[in-house]
Write a protein that holds these residues in place. Sequence first.
Motif: not given
Length: 102
Positions: A32, A36, A42, A44-46, A49, A68, A70-71
């Motif tokens: 992660l 990011s 990125g 905002s990824l957890t 996700d 995953f 992407e946002p």
Amino acid sequence: MTTRNSPTSIVDFRRLPDDSPASCPVPVVAVLDYLSDEVPDGESLTASDLVFVRTAQVENSRYWIWRFNEPDGDAAYATVSAAPDGTATIGYETDYYGLTPE
């Protein structure tokens, strides 16, 4: 990897004995952190996700693959590869070509 629409050859990579993210030498938090920096927005990824897909043995290297979005909604993959000497590398690729993890 093969394309979903490709009628040509299928490559089959053997899965690792422990076909799970628990066997990965890199913790998910490090994946992660990498994402990011590499994925637009990125940060905002957890962990929720990331969907673990599979492991693979490719010659002398071992791989772990997560899918995953992407946002912005584009499909992408995160990978960890481990060389025989223990060196691990994290990677990220947007699914531009309709590839499958297989």
